[in-house]
Scaffold this active site. Structure first.
Site, PDB file in Angstrom:
ATOM      1  N   ASP A  70       0.654  -1.322  -0.012  1.00 57.93           N
ATOM      2  CA  ASP A  70      -0.092  -0.176   0.095  1.00 57.93           C
ATOM      3  C   ASP A  70       0.811   1.131  -0.021  1.00 57.93           C
ATOM      4  OD1 ASP A  70      -2.287  -1.789   0.334  1.00 57.93           O
ATOM      5  OD2 ASP A  70      -1.702  -1.625   2.537  1.00 57.93           O
ATOM      6  N   GLY A 107      -4.192  -3.777  -4.229  1.00 54.66           N
ATOM      7  CA  GLY A 107      -5.338  -2.816  -4.699  1.00 54.66           C
ATOM      8  C   GLY A 107      -4.443  -1.694  -5.009  1.00 54.66           C
ATOM      9  N   HIS A 108      -4.376  -1.359  -6.290  1.00 52.99           N
ATOM     10  CA  HIS A 108      -3.445  -0.180  -6.875  1.00 52.99           C
ATOM     11  C   HIS A 108      -4.427   0.851  -7.060  1.00 52.99           C
ATOM     12  CE1 HIS A 108       0.145  -2.950  -7.777  1.00 52.99           C
ATOM     13  NE2 HIS A 108      -0.097  -2.954  -6.737  1.00 52.99           N
ATOM     14  N   LYS A 161       1.959   2.304  -5.159  1.00 50.24           N
ATOM     15  CA  LYS A 161       2.666   1.856  -6.244  1.00 50.24           C
ATOM     16  C   LYS A 161       1.962   2.077  -7.645  1.00 50.24           C
ATOM     17  CE  LYS A 161       2.794  -2.167  -4.445  1.00 50.24           C
ATOM     18  NZ  LYS A 161       2.570  -2.039  -3.032  1.00 50.24           N
ATOM     19  N   GLN A 220       2.123  -5.780  -3.355  1.00 49.91           N
ATOM     20  CA  GLN A 220       2.328  -5.908  -1.872  1.00 49.91           C
ATOM     21  C   GLN A 220       3.858  -5.168  -1.638  1.00 49.91           C
ATOM     22  OE1 GLN A 220       1.473  -9.345  -3.610  1.00 49.91           O
ATOM     23  NE2 GLN A 220      -0.369  -8.550  -3.140  1.00 49.91           N
TER      24      GLN A 220
END
Ligand code: IMP
Length: 426
Positions: free
Chosen positions: A13, A40-41, A16, A222
């Protein structure tokens, strides 16, 4: 030709998605090489916010080839839903390539992920419950199903039969309902058909792109502290987000990997369980959590928040060969009176400057901090390093000093435009 690996160097988180999207404006190819829809981007541009989980961040640019490479674990149902969601928002014109060798996350992986967590009682890892660990475990115990298998009805049937013989035994032992071959088989073939236009040998594709001199961006998911090899095991994910996993996860030789950019928040967060020496609670944690919108993109869980940890950063820089840093969410720290950076740990009365390998030791580590004065000026409109408040500049210089790594980018807000480029690296 230039290529760059974008690696999170904390516990995920780090932002990225924003950096891959930002750098992706110059990329010809964006590649996801590990993980799955546990990621989750978040990407914000033109006033719109998009959350991607397994689809590469270059998907918004029709000129970019987006590759879901062989190192990924793919939940075809979830990936299709993601694509449908993008189409519903007008993102129709994209290029997607899915590796025939990528592992499939099957419904039993998701059921087992939840059940294994429950068995751990108070020592749960706090997984995203997306089936990531069980899917990687099956890959390595050679009962995994791969995306290419879904295109061959007979072969898929034999793979599924073998896998289900084991998986149904596990489900039964855990008191869960067994899964029906016919249902999984029908669904699997349907997903195979839906993905047929995208499935190919992405190693061949990527090697051709390299030969043609294209710019390739590798998008890690990650963070290094969640790496199965070098992270805070067992409180980790089941893949390696480091730059070292790019060759294996893509089928490109290591000599083609030029450099790695470490993505790092100006503070630290963690979701799920596990040691976190610089963790904060109380008013300052709430202040940072609210300003940084620190709630999980995948699970919605409030993230644990803490000061920056240079010991963990040095570890991540070393094991992942980071060349440059990108400091994210820098604006969130505006208004914090005194900033602290952990530069060593105290472990059983001794000072150490490394991350211990066992969790029992890491849990006993207490942070030793250096302190710096904060700043109060709004920095969200700043676009050059020089224009930052002196205390903000001093904080960045301290990060460079403590990590031994140059800062190439500073992010001062979620939008693409809210980015200070210190050095062009891609
Ligand atoms: P899993 O990847 O779902 O097996 O979860 C293992 C650990 O990694 C848990 O602590 C998760 O919260 C964490 N994790 C997995 N993916 C992400 C991510 O994208 N960001 C932050 N933490 C993650």
């Amino acid at each position: 030709m230039s290529n760059l690996v974008v690696v999170g160097i904390q516990w995920g988180d780090e932002g990225k998605g924003k950096m891959t999207d930002y750098l992706g404006q110059k990329a010809d190819v964006v590649v996801r090489y590990q993980g799955g829809n546990n990621a989750g981007h978040t990407i914000t541009f033109g006033g719109n916010r998009y959350a991607l989980q397994s689809i590469p961040s270059g998907i918004f640019n029709p000129h970019i080839k987006n590759v879901m490479a062989n190192g990924m674990v793919i939940n075809p149902k979830a990936a299709l839903a993601e694509l449908d969601g993008l189409r519903a928002r007008g993102i129709n014109d994209f290029q997607l390539y899915v590796s025939d060798r990528a592992a499939v996350i099957m419904p039993y992986h998701i059921a087992l992920d939840g059940a294994y967590e429950q068995l751990k009682g108070g020592r749960q890892i706090g997984t995203t419950k997306k089936g990531i660990g069980p899917a990687y475990a099956d890959k390595y115990s050679r009962v995994g199903i791969r995306m290419g298998d879904l295109l061959d009805a007979d072969y898929f049937a034999s793979r599924l039969r073998d896998a289900l013989a084991q998986k149904n035994m596990e489900l039964r032992m855990l008191g869960l309902e067994e899964m029906d071959f016919d249902t999984l088989y029908r669904e699997g073939l349907a997903y195979g058909e839906a993905f047929r236009p995208y499935i190919c040998d992405t190693s061949i594709l990527l090697n051709e792109e390299v030969k043609a001199g294209r710019n390739i961006l590798f998008e890690g998911a990650q963070g290094v502290m969640l790496c199965i090899e070098n992270g805070t095991y067992p409180y980790v994910t089941s893949s390696s987000p480091t730059a070292a996993s790019v060759p294996l996860g893509t089928g490109l030789a290591p000599r083609y990997i030029d450099r790695a950019l470490g993505i790092c928040k100006a503070y630290t967060t963690r979701v799920g369980a596990g040691p976190f020496p610089t963790e904060l609670d109380g008013a300052l944690a709430d202040y940072i959590r609210e300003r940084g919108h620190e709630y999980g993109t995948v699970t919605g869980r409030p993230r644990r928040v803490g000061y920056l940890d240079a010991v963990a950063l040095r570890h991540a820089v070393r094991v992942s060969g980071i060349n440059y840093l990108s400091i994210m969410l820098f604006d969130v720290l505006t208004g914090v009176e005194t900033l602290k950076i952990c530069n060593a740990y105290e472990l059983d009365g001794k000072t150490i400057d490394y991350v211990p390998s066992t969790i029992s030791s890491y849990e006993r580590c207490r942070p030793i901090y250096v302190e710096l004065p904060g700043w109060t000026e709004d920095i969200t409109g700043v676009r050059s390093l020089d224009a930052l408040p002196e205390n903000a500049k001093a904080y960045l210089r301290k990060i460079e000093e403590l990590t031994g790594t140059e800062i190439a980018v500073v992010s001062v807000g979620p939008d693409r435009t809210q980015t200070i480029v210190v050095k062009e690296i891609f």
